[in-house]
Design a protein around this motif. Sequence first.
Motif, PDB file in Angstrom:
ATOM      1  N   VAL A  35       0.838  -1.202   0.000  1.00  0.00           N
ATOM      2  CA  VAL A  35       0.000   0.000   0.000  1.00  0.00           C
ATOM      3  C   VAL A  35       0.869   1.247   0.000  1.00  0.00           C
ATOM      4  N   GLU A  36       1.943   1.214   0.772  1.00  0.00           N
ATOM      5  CA  GLU A  36       2.828   2.387   0.814  1.00  0.00           C
ATOM      6  C   GLU A  36       3.572   2.590  -0.505  1.00  0.00           C
ATOM      7  N   SER A  37       3.661   1.543  -1.280  1.00  0.00           N
ATOM      8  CA  SER A  37       4.442   1.663  -2.520  1.00  0.00           C
ATOM      9  C   SER A  37       3.659   2.363  -3.629  1.00  0.00           C
ATOM     10  N   ILE A  38       2.355   2.556  -3.419  1.00  0.00           N
ATOM     11  CA  ILE A  38       1.532   3.130  -4.489  1.00  0.00           C
ATOM     12  C   ILE A  38       2.032   4.529  -4.842  1.00  0.00           C
ATOM     13  N   ASN A  39       2.240   4.761  -6.144  1.00  0.00           N
ATOM     14  CA  ASN A  39       2.751   6.021  -6.713  1.00  0.00           C
ATOM     15  C   ASN A  39       4.251   6.225  -6.531  1.00  0.00           C
ATOM     16  N   ALA A  40       4.930   5.279  -5.857  1.00  0.00           N
ATOM     17  CA  ALA A  40       6.391   5.397  -5.738  1.00  0.00           C
ATOM     18  C   ALA A  40       7.035   4.714  -6.943  1.00  0.00           C
ATOM     19  N   LEU A  41       8.356   4.860  -7.044  1.00  0.00           N
ATOM     20  CA  LEU A  41       9.065   4.206  -8.144  1.00  0.00           C
ATOM     21  C   LEU A  41       9.812   2.991  -7.627  1.00  0.00           C
ATOM     22  N   ALA A  42       9.795   1.922  -8.393  1.00  0.00           N
ATOM     23  CA  ALA A  42      10.528   0.724  -7.996  1.00  0.00           C
ATOM     24  C   ALA A  42      12.022   1.054  -7.993  1.00  0.00           C
ATOM     25  N   ALA A  43      12.703   0.681  -6.903  1.00  0.00           N
ATOM     26  CA  ALA A  43      14.129   0.987  -6.803  1.00  0.00           C
ATOM     27  C   ALA A  43      14.976  -0.086  -7.476  1.00  0.00           C
ATOM     28  N   GLN A  44      14.383  -1.238  -7.736  1.00  0.00           N
ATOM     29  CA  GLN A  44      15.096  -2.330  -8.421  1.00  0.00           C
ATOM     30  C   GLN A  44      14.110  -3.036  -9.335  1.00  0.00           C
ATOM     31  N   ASP A  45      14.666  -3.858 -10.258  1.00  0.00           N
ATOM     32  CA  ASP A  45      13.785  -4.744 -11.018  1.00  0.00           C
ATOM     33  C   ASP A  45      13.137  -5.702 -10.028  1.00  0.00           C
ATOM     34  N   ILE A  46      11.824  -5.853 -10.142  1.00  0.00           N
ATOM     35  CA  ILE A  46      11.162  -6.812  -9.240  1.00  0.00           C
ATOM     36  C   ILE A  46      10.802  -8.047 -10.061  1.00  0.00           C
ATOM     37  N   LEU A  47      11.338  -9.216  -9.639  1.00  0.00           N
ATOM     38  CA  LEU A  47      11.164 -10.453 -10.411  1.00  0.00           C
ATOM     39  C   LEU A  47      10.018 -11.268  -9.831  1.00  0.00           C
ATOM     40  N   SER A  48       9.383 -12.004 -10.720  1.00  0.00           N
ATOM     41  CA  SER A  48       8.286 -12.837 -10.246  1.00  0.00           C
ATOM     42  C   SER A  48       8.832 -14.069  -9.524  1.00  0.00           C
ATOM     43  N   PRO A  49       8.400 -14.306  -8.280  1.00  0.00           N
ATOM     44  CA  PRO A  49       8.881 -15.498  -7.566  1.00  0.00           C
ATOM     45  C   PRO A  49       8.121 -16.762  -7.972  1.00  0.00           C
ATOM     46  N   ILE A  50       7.040 -16.619  -8.724  1.00  0.00           N
ATOM     47  CA  ILE A  50       6.200 -17.790  -9.050  1.00  0.00           C
ATOM     48  C   ILE A  50       5.748 -17.727 -10.506  1.00  0.00           C
ATOM     49  N   VAL A  57       8.009  -5.682 -12.504  1.00  0.00           N
ATOM     50  CA  VAL A  57       8.036  -4.213 -12.459  1.00  0.00           C
ATOM     51  C   VAL A  57       9.504  -3.810 -12.600  1.00  0.00           C
ATOM     52  N   ALA A  58       9.797  -3.049 -13.654  1.00  0.00           N
ATOM     53  CA  ALA A  58      11.198  -2.707 -13.907  1.00  0.00           C
ATOM     54  C   ALA A  58      11.625  -1.557 -13.006  1.00  0.00           C
ATOM     55  N   LYS A  59      12.897  -1.559 -12.680  1.00  0.00           N
ATOM     56  CA  LYS A  59      13.479  -0.481 -11.888  1.00  0.00           C
ATOM     57  C   LYS A  59      13.106   0.867 -12.522  1.00  0.00           C
ATOM     58  N   GLY A  60      12.683   1.819 -11.706  1.00  0.00           N
ATOM     59  CA  GLY A  60      12.372   3.160 -12.218  1.00  0.00           C
ATOM     60  C   GLY A  60      10.941   3.311 -12.703  1.00  0.00           C
ATOM     61  N   SER A  61      10.175   2.201 -12.729  1.00  0.00           N
ATOM     62  CA  SER A  61       8.792   2.441 -13.167  1.00  0.00           C
ATOM     63  C   SER A  61       7.903   2.735 -11.969  1.00  0.00           C
ATOM     64  N   ARG A  62       6.847   3.478 -12.272  1.00  0.00           N
ATOM     65  CA  ARG A  62       5.975   3.941 -11.191  1.00  0.00           C
ATOM     66  C   ARG A  62       4.965   2.857 -10.855  1.00  0.00           C
ATOM     67  N   ILE A  63       4.746   2.675  -9.574  1.00  0.00           N
ATOM     68  CA  ILE A  63       3.816   1.639  -9.130  1.00  0.00           C
ATOM     69  C   ILE A  63       2.422   2.253  -9.021  1.00  0.00           C
ATOM     70  N   THR A  64       1.581   1.941 -10.002  1.00  0.00           N
ATOM     71  CA  THR A  64       0.201   2.428  -9.971  1.00  0.00           C
ATOM     72  C   THR A  64      -0.715   1.208  -9.846  1.00  0.00           C
ATOM     73  N   ALA A  65      -2.000   1.375 -10.072  1.00  0.00           N
ATOM     74  CA  ALA A  65      -2.956   0.286  -9.806  1.00  0.00           C
ATOM     75  C   ALA A  65      -2.559  -1.048 -10.458  1.00  0.00           C
ATOM     76  N   PRO A  66      -2.233  -1.093 -11.754  1.00  0.00           N
ATOM     77  CA  PRO A  66      -1.914  -2.417 -12.322  1.00  0.00           C
ATOM     78  C   PRO A  66      -0.671  -3.043 -11.699  1.00  0.00           C
ATOM     79  N   GLU A  67       0.339  -2.197 -11.421  1.00  0.00           N
ATOM     80  CA  GLU A  67       1.594  -2.757 -10.870  1.00  0.00           C
ATOM     81  C   GLU A  67       1.368  -3.280  -9.453  1.00  0.00           C
ATOM     82  N   VAL A  68       0.655  -2.482  -8.637  1.00  0.00           N
ATOM     83  CA  VAL A  68       0.488  -2.932  -7.252  1.00  0.00           C
ATOM     84  C   VAL A  68      -0.373  -4.194  -7.239  1.00  0.00           C
ATOM     85  N   GLY A  69      -1.331  -4.273  -8.160  1.00  0.00           N
ATOM     86  CA  GLY A  69      -2.165  -5.475  -8.266  1.00  0.00           C
ATOM     87  C   GLY A  69      -1.330  -6.667  -8.686  1.00  0.00           C
TER      88      GLY A  69
END
Length: 593
Positions: A217-232, A336-348
Motif C-alpha cells: 500500500v505504501e508503494s503506491i505512486n512510488a518508483l521501484a528501486a530495483q527490477d522486481i522479479l516474479s517469484p512464481i 516491475v522494472a526499476k524506475g517504473s511507477r507503481i500504480t494500480a496495475p503494478e500494485v495489483g
Amino acid sequence: MSLTSASIPLLGFAAYSGTGKTTLLEKLLPKLTDMGLKVAVIKHAHHNFDIDQEGKDSYRLRKAGASQMLISSRFRNALITETPDEETTCQQLINKLDQTELDLILIEGFKQLPSTKIELHRNEIGKPWIFPEDENIIAIASDLKADSELPQMDINDTDSITQFIVDYVKQHQHKQQSDLSANCDELSPAFLSVSQGRAKILEAITPLNSQSDVSLVESINALAAQDILSPINVPQHNNSAMDGYVICGDDLECESYTVVAEIMAGHSYDRPLQHGEAAKIMTGAPVPENGHAVIMREQATQEGDQVRFDAGKSGIRKGQNVRLAGEDLAIDQICVAKGSRITAPEVGMLASLGIASVPVIAKTKVAIFSTGDEVQAPGEAQKANSIYDSNRFTLTALLQKLGCEVIDFGIIEDSEAALESTLSQASQQADMILSSGGVSVGDADYIKTILDKLGNINFWRINMRPGRPLAFGHIGDTPFFGLPGNPVAVMVAFLQFVEPALRKLQGEDNWQPETFTAIAKEFIRSRTGRTEYSRGIYSINQNGQMEVVTTGKQGSGILRSMSEANCLIEVQPEVESVDIGQKVTIIPLSSRV
Ligand code: AMP
Ligand code: MG
C-alpha cells in the motif's frame, strides 16, 4: 500618479471646448493608421448621448431591459451598456478594450484624467494655458508660442503631430522592452523559451537514490528501486478459461465422452485424463494431466455420464480455452522494472505474485509555502483585500499524485526574517522546495534579495503564458522553484517545469508528457514570441478525429478554467493565432492533475 493598467500607450488631449479636438483627431486618425498603428479612441461626452436610434431592434431590446446590448454584424459590433447608477471610469473603459489588438489608445475628454496628454490651444478661444496646472502634459500643439520647455507643434500641422504620436508609441514600446530586461537584468538576464527553461532545470537536477522497503500500500505512486522479479508462475497451473468440459488434446474425435469428474476452482483432479474421458471444469480450475482442450458448456450436451459436443469433431482445437502455467508471468521474469511507477496495475500484479514488501525510491519530500500579505488561509472569515490561498492546495494535490510527501510551511508573511527562516528550515528537511507568489516584476524585492542571499537562484522570464516569472535554483543542495502567484500560472508552471524535474529527481529517466494533435474548433488567439497554454476540452468527433475547444475566459487567475479543462492547448511562439480547422498540440491532463 499615472494610468498604469493599459499595456499599450495612452495619449489624451487637453483642450477647452471649441479648440477643435474632434476635427483634429479626425485628421490624425487616417495618418496614424497609414503609419501602421491600430488605434482606439475613448471619448467622454457630457450630455446623455444615445448611440442607437429609436425604433431600431437594439434600441427596443435595450429599452425593454437589456442592461448590456451587444449587437454585431459582419463588419462591426457595438456594446451598449446602461450605467444608471454610476458613470464608468476611464480605467474601466480601457479595460474593456482588446489591447492585444491595439497599439495606441487616444482619449478625448476626461479632463482630470492622470494620463499623458497633448495640450491643444487656439489663441482665438481666449482661454489660459493648461500645461502649468497639469503635469501630465508632454507636448503642446497651438497656433501660439507657449512659454514652456515642452515640445511644441503647430496645431494646424497634422503631419508633425502625427510624427510626434508615432514616436511616442515607439518610445513606449522600446521602454517596455528595456523595463522588462532591466527588471530581470538585476539578478539574471534570462528570457527563456519553455524548452530552454526545462532543459536548464533538468540539467541541474540529480536523481535522489535513497531507497527503502515498504508495504504494497505504501508503494503506491512510488518508483521501484530495483527490477522486481516474479517469484512464481502466473498462473500457477494450466487452467480452464471457461466453464465447460476438458478432454485430452489428442482425443478430439469421439462421438461422446464419459464424464469422470467435476473440477471446481480451488480443487483439482489428480488422475491423468484417459482417452474417451472428459471432466466437467469451472473457470480457473486446474486442468488435469493430459487435459489440453476445454469445450464451453454452452456447446455441450450431457446425458447421464455421457457428454457430446455440438461443435463436432472438427470444431475442437488442441489448446483451446486452456491457460498455460506461467503464461502471464514466468518465474524470474521482471514484473516491475526499476524506475517504473507503481500504480494500480503494478500494485495489483505485485499482490498477485504474493509479494508484500517492495523496494522503492524513498518518498520525495517537498516543502511548499505561499507568499504575499494578501494571501489568507481558507477556513477563516475573509478579510478585506485578501484572497484565499489556493496554491498550496493545488500543489499538494499535484505532488501527492507524484507520490511525494508534502511538508507544508503555510503562508509566509511578507517579512525577511520569516522567509529566511522558512527557506533554511525547508532546505534542511526537504528534497525540493516550492513557493508561489513574489517572483513577478514589481513584487516586493526582498524575496529575490533573500533568495539570492541564501541560495543560487536564477530569475527567469519564461516566454510563456500563463506563468512567465519563474525562479529556479538551489538552496544548499535543495532544488528550489519560485512559482508565479496566479493560481493557473502555478499549475501550468508545475506541469511544464516542476513535474519533469520531480520525476527526474525520483529517478524516472527521460519522462515525456503525453501530447496529441487535435483540430481547433474555435479561433484561438495567441501572440508570437511566447508559448501560450490555453485550457481546453478535447473530444472525439463522429469521424473519430480529436477536436478541441477552449474553456472560455483564459485569465491566469481563473482556476475554474483548469477544473473544466481536460487538456492544455499548446500554441508555439511562432504561431500568431490558430484558426478554426487548424491543428494544435494538446497535452491531456487527466493523468496529471
Ligand atoms: P504575485 O506573483 O505574488 O504578484 O501574485 C500574482 C497574483 O496571484 C496576485 O493576484 C496574488 O494575489 C495571487 N496569488 C498569490 N499567491 C496566491 C495563493 N497562494 N493563492 C491564490 N492566489 C495567489
Ligand atoms: Mg505577491
